[in-house]
Design a protein around this motif. Structure first.
Motif, PDB file in Angstrom:
ATOM      1  N   UNK A  52       0.829  -1.214   0.000  1.00 19.10           N
ATOM      2  CA  UNK A  52       0.000   0.000   0.000  1.00 19.10           C
ATOM      3  C   UNK A  52       0.862   1.262   0.000  1.00 19.10           C
ATOM      4  N   UNK A  53       1.808   1.336   0.933  1.00 25.33           N
ATOM      5  CA  UNK A  53       2.583   2.570   1.116  1.00 25.33           C
ATOM      6  C   UNK A  53       3.728   2.683   0.115  1.00 25.33           C
ATOM      7  N   UNK A  54       3.395   2.488  -1.163  1.00 26.52           N
ATOM      8  CA  UNK A  54       4.407   2.652  -2.199  1.00 26.52           C
ATOM      9  C   UNK A  54       4.622   4.139  -2.467  1.00 26.52           C
ATOM     10  N   UNK A  55       5.534   4.432  -3.370  1.00 26.57           N
ATOM     11  CA  UNK A  55       5.885   5.826  -3.620  1.00 26.57           C
ATOM     12  C   UNK A  55       4.693   6.660  -4.094  1.00 26.57           C
ATOM     13  N   UNK A  56       3.861   6.180  -5.051  1.00 24.56           N
ATOM     14  CA  UNK A  56       2.706   6.999  -5.447  1.00 24.56           C
ATOM     15  C   UNK A  56       1.763   7.307  -4.292  1.00 24.56           C
ATOM     16  N   UNK A  57       1.492   6.331  -3.424  1.00 23.07           N
ATOM     17  CA  UNK A  57       0.574   6.577  -2.317  1.00 23.07           C
ATOM     18  C   UNK A  57       1.196   7.510  -1.292  1.00 23.07           C
TER      19      UNK A  57
END
Length: 357
Positions: free
Chosen positions: A46-51
């Motif tokens: 979930x906490x990838x760069x886009x998010x």
């Protein structure tokens, strides 16, 4: 009265009587001065760069990247390579590492610092079975001696702040969070983030905050409270109950990243801000999905997009129909077309709250 009943009372009082400005002492994390930070939790998948970029735009003070294994030999895989990508738009670069070997953890911290990380966060809170099998994550809480060796090794390896994310204890009968917190402080940890469940609880039941309050009382380093913080009122309640220096938001940010802005506003002046207008949510959703597709590529990005649309759709008129339509395809071009068509209908007032698309 039980903690659950107290929380329920606090959350159902009128805002003007429930609100009282919360003052917290600011603290330093490396070169950054923080005053009651509202942080995005490091959620795998979930906490990838886009998010993280989206959440920062929506008011998050800090974000923590997805956990990466301490074994740097696997960092070249596409999954870990993307988790280690940096962005000038993500504020302080906080990298979370997980492992059980003190020297390997120290090496991982050093390599990440050399690659530009500003803060190293150590994961001792993950309850996932595949992490526990390797005696990592929250499994470490049952071995305080190993915890101390890991923390001391990592702190000694880098000249940037090292933080720790953990839980209230190994099991309901063994809430040894205060002991681990004191070990962390003595080892040179700069900040603690505590999830209000034990390893045994995983994500079941309600988070409890008494142990977080006890941890805050037992150490002098900053403590961040985490777990079931899903509204501005709940945020204020948790801060008052625990005395924490800040909050960490996880699942409540999924599909509603504006929660960070809402919490800041409520804590600052007691104002309860409504969710953004539907057209603004749709614009944010479009930007997010386009960023996902650009980051992962069309094939993998289209797969990741599905769960985010599931979350966003809950706050949108005609959201159930939008989700059902979107889930019929895994083609990135078709996904873009579906979202663009929905956005245009929304802009032209062609979608009723409970009506079809």
């Amino acid at each position: 009265m039980t903690l659950a009943a107290l929380a329920d009372n606090a959350l159902h009082r009128p805002a003007e009587t429930a609100y009282k400005r919360i003052q917290t002492a600011g603290f330093q994390l490396g070169k950054h001065t923080l005053q009651c930070p509202i942080m995005l939790a490091p959620m795998v998948g979930v906490s990838d760069l886009p998010f993280r970029e989206i959440c920062l735009q929506q008011g998050a003070t800090l974000t923590i990247a997805e956990m990466v294994p301490a074994d740097s030999s696997v960092w070249s895989s596409e999954k870990n390579r993307l988790r280690l990508k940096r962005s000038d738009n993500c504020g302080p670069e906080i990298v979370q590492i997980a492992g059980y070997d003190p020297q390997m953890m120290a090496d991982a911290a050093r390599k990440n610092a050399d690659m530009g990380a500003e803060v190293i966060d150590i994961n001792m809170g993950c309850p996932a079975k595949k992490v526990l099998k390797r005696a990592s994550g929250s499994a470490l809480m049952q071995d305080p001696d190993l915890v101390e060796r890991i923390l001391c090794a990592v702190v000694a390896a880098v000249d940037i702040p090292v933080t720790l994310k953990t839980r209230t204890g190994w099991s309901r009968k063994e809430r040894n969070g205060p002991l681990i917190a004191r070990i962390a402080e003595d080892s040179g940890i700069a900040m603690l983030s505590i999830h209000g469940r034990t390893r045994e609880c995983r994500f079941m039941g309600d988070a409890e905050y008494d142990t977080i309050a006890a941890i805050k009382q037992s150490v002098s380093i900053p403590v961040i409270a985490n777990g079931d913080i899903n509204s501005p009122e709940k945020a204020a309640y948790v801060l008052r109950h625990t005395g924490a220096d800040g909050l960490m938001i996880g699942r409540a940010a999924q599909g509603q990243p504006w929660i960070f802005r809402q919490i800041h506003r409520y804590l600052n002046n007691g104002e309860l801000e409504h969710n953004p207008p539907a057209i603004d949510i749709s614009t944010l959703m479009l930007d997010h999905i386009h960023a996902l597709l650009a980051f992962y590529g069309d094939f993998k990005g289209a797969l990741f997009a599905r769960k985010h649309i599931d979350w966003y759709s809950k706050a949108l008129p005609g959201g159930a129909e939008l989700k059902a339509h979107f889930m019929t395809t895994r083609d990135a071009v078709e996904q873009r077309d579906i979202l663009s068509a929905y956005h245009e209908k929304l802009r032209n007032n062609l979608i009723q709250s409970d009506g079809p698309l």
